[in-house]
Design a protein around this motif. Structure first.
Motif, PDB file in Angstrom:
ATOM      1  N   GLU A 180     -75.503 -18.910 -64.715  1.00  0.00           N
ATOM      2  CA  GLU A 180     -75.924 -20.248 -65.130  1.00  0.00           C
ATOM      3  C   GLU A 180     -77.126 -20.167 -66.068  1.00  0.00           C
ATOM      4  O   GLU A 180     -77.188 -20.889 -67.079  1.00  0.00           O
ATOM      5  CB  GLU A 180     -76.246 -21.105 -63.897  1.00  0.00           C
ATOM      6  CG  GLU A 180     -75.027 -21.548 -63.120  1.00  0.00           C
ATOM      7  CD  GLU A 180     -74.340 -20.471 -62.269  1.00  0.00           C
ATOM      8  OE1 GLU A 180     -73.256 -20.746 -61.742  1.00  0.00           O
ATOM      9  OE2 GLU A 180     -74.887 -19.346 -62.133  1.00  0.00           O
ATOM     10  N   THR A 193     -80.990 -22.363 -56.909  1.00  0.00           N
ATOM     11  CA  THR A 193     -79.921 -22.847 -56.045  1.00  0.00           C
ATOM     12  C   THR A 193     -80.202 -22.391 -54.628  1.00  0.00           C
ATOM     13  O   THR A 193     -81.003 -21.483 -54.403  1.00  0.00           O
ATOM     14  CB  THR A 193     -78.538 -22.315 -56.505  1.00  0.00           C
ATOM     15  OG1 THR A 193     -77.515 -22.920 -55.723  1.00  0.00           O
ATOM     16  CG2 THR A 193     -78.442 -20.806 -56.377  1.00  0.00           C
ATOM     17  N   LYS A 207     -74.987 -26.692 -65.670  1.00  0.00           N
ATOM     18  CA  LYS A 207     -74.208 -27.477 -64.711  1.00  0.00           C
ATOM     19  C   LYS A 207     -72.707 -27.227 -64.809  1.00  0.00           C
ATOM     20  O   LYS A 207     -71.975 -27.496 -63.868  1.00  0.00           O
ATOM     21  CB  LYS A 207     -74.504 -28.964 -64.905  1.00  0.00           C
ATOM     22  CG  LYS A 207     -75.932 -29.315 -64.541  1.00  0.00           C
ATOM     23  CD  LYS A 207     -76.385 -30.722 -64.811  1.00  0.00           C
ATOM     24  CE  LYS A 207     -75.418 -31.740 -65.239  1.00  0.00           C
ATOM     25  NZ  LYS A 207     -75.974 -33.087 -65.395  1.00  0.00           N
ATOM     26  N   ILE A 250     -71.644 -23.742 -57.969  1.00  0.00           N
ATOM     27  CA  ILE A 250     -72.767 -23.679 -57.036  1.00  0.00           C
ATOM     28  C   ILE A 250     -73.615 -24.948 -57.127  1.00  0.00           C
ATOM     29  O   ILE A 250     -73.634 -25.609 -58.166  1.00  0.00           O
ATOM     30  CB  ILE A 250     -73.649 -22.426 -57.278  1.00  0.00           C
ATOM     31  CG1 ILE A 250     -74.296 -22.461 -58.661  1.00  0.00           C
ATOM     32  CG2 ILE A 250     -72.835 -21.151 -57.083  1.00  0.00           C
ATOM     33  CD1 ILE A 250     -75.326 -21.375 -58.905  1.00  0.00           C
ATOM     34  N   PRO A 251     -74.327 -25.262 -56.047  1.00  0.00           N
ATOM     35  CA  PRO A 251     -75.214 -26.423 -56.088  1.00  0.00           C
ATOM     36  C   PRO A 251     -76.521 -26.070 -56.809  1.00  0.00           C
ATOM     37  O   PRO A 251     -77.308 -25.248 -56.328  1.00  0.00           O
ATOM     38  CB  PRO A 251     -75.475 -26.724 -54.610  1.00  0.00           C
ATOM     39  CG  PRO A 251     -75.305 -25.402 -53.922  1.00  0.00           C
ATOM     40  CD  PRO A 251     -74.267 -24.651 -54.719  1.00  0.00           C
ATOM     41  N   ILE A 252     -76.716 -26.626 -57.960  1.00  0.00           N
ATOM     42  CA  ILE A 252     -77.939 -26.381 -58.731  1.00  0.00           C
ATOM     43  C   ILE A 252     -79.037 -27.272 -58.156  1.00  0.00           C
ATOM     44  O   ILE A 252     -78.881 -28.492 -58.103  1.00  0.00           O
ATOM     45  CB  ILE A 252     -77.721 -26.706 -60.227  1.00  0.00           C
ATOM     46  CG1 ILE A 252     -76.548 -25.932 -60.816  1.00  0.00           C
ATOM     47  CG2 ILE A 252     -79.007 -26.470 -61.011  1.00  0.00           C
ATOM     48  CD1 ILE A 252     -76.690 -24.447 -60.817  1.00  0.00           C
ATOM     49  N   THR A 253     -80.129 -26.657 -57.729  1.00  0.00           N
ATOM     50  CA  THR A 253     -81.226 -27.445 -57.172  1.00  0.00           C
ATOM     51  C   THR A 253     -82.333 -27.701 -58.185  1.00  0.00           C
ATOM     52  O   THR A 253     -83.117 -28.632 -58.011  1.00  0.00           O
ATOM     53  CB  THR A 253     -81.819 -26.760 -55.927  1.00  0.00           C
ATOM     54  OG1 THR A 253     -82.284 -25.453 -56.294  1.00  0.00           O
ATOM     55  CG2 THR A 253     -80.778 -26.657 -54.817  1.00  0.00           C
ATOM     56  N   CYS A 285     -77.394 -17.189 -59.428  1.00  0.00           N
ATOM     57  CA  CYS A 285     -77.302 -18.178 -60.502  1.00  0.00           C
ATOM     58  C   CYS A 285     -77.675 -17.591 -61.857  1.00  0.00           C
ATOM     59  O   CYS A 285     -78.045 -18.320 -62.768  1.00  0.00           O
ATOM     60  CB  CYS A 285     -78.172 -19.394 -60.171  1.00  0.00           C
ATOM     61  SG  CYS A 285     -79.858 -19.028 -59.682  1.00  0.00           S
TER      62      CYS A 285
END
Length: 160
Positions: free
Chosen positions: A113, A104, A68, A80-83, A110
């Motif tokens: 990440e 994401t 995150k 970035i939006p982590i889904t 990603c």
């Protein structure tokens, strides 16, 4: 393969890549690595007898936190939006193996990440068990974080 560096501008200065014109895609990256430990330490982890507490639960939390916050530690990494984040820790062959999968929907991948999740998860394991890995000379002859790598990277249109 081209020799174009995307994180360098025309003057040779570092820059973040402009992803503004890219279309959103569903993306997934999986990274893996391991920390080699003594059999006694691995047994203590398996039996939940490490003085600092539950090693693998703590490492799992650390891995998710690192995912995150990757954009804060890697200079040219986009936020970035982590889904989704999946973490797995297994005791295998003289080591704790960590696998982190990140998903994401966005304009960039990603994998950074996933790598941050693995390295932090393994560092947390190290922090939790380092006292039991020290030999009589104050050295750590067994412990080693090894083989951290991206093992999967996929991209597809959203909804696929």
């Amino acid at each position: 393969m081209t020799a174009e560096f995307t994180h360098v501008d025309d003057e040779g200065d570092a820059q973040m890549v402009d992803i503004g014109e890219k279309a959103d895609s569903k993306r997934r990256a999986v990274a893996r690595g391991e920390i080699r430990l003594s059999e006694a330490t691995l047994d203590a982890i398996d039996d939940d007898e490490v003085a600092k507490g539950d090693v693998l639960t703590t490492a799992r939390i650390g891995a998710v936190q690192a995912v995150k916050h990757t954009w804060e530690t890697i200079p040219m990494c986009h936020q970035i939006p982590i889904t989704n984040v999946e973490t797995d820790f297994e005791l295998v062959d003289g080591a704790v193996e960590c696998t982190v999968a990140v998903e994401t929907v966005g304009k960039t991948g990603c994998e950074m990440e996933a790598l941050e999740g693995v390295t932090t998860g393994l560092n947390v394991v190290w922090d939790m068990v380092k006292a039991s890995e020290k030999d009589d000379d104050g050295q750590y002859p067994t412990a080693a974080i090894e083989d951290v790598r991206v093992v999967e990277k996929t991209k597809s249109a959203p909804g696929e």
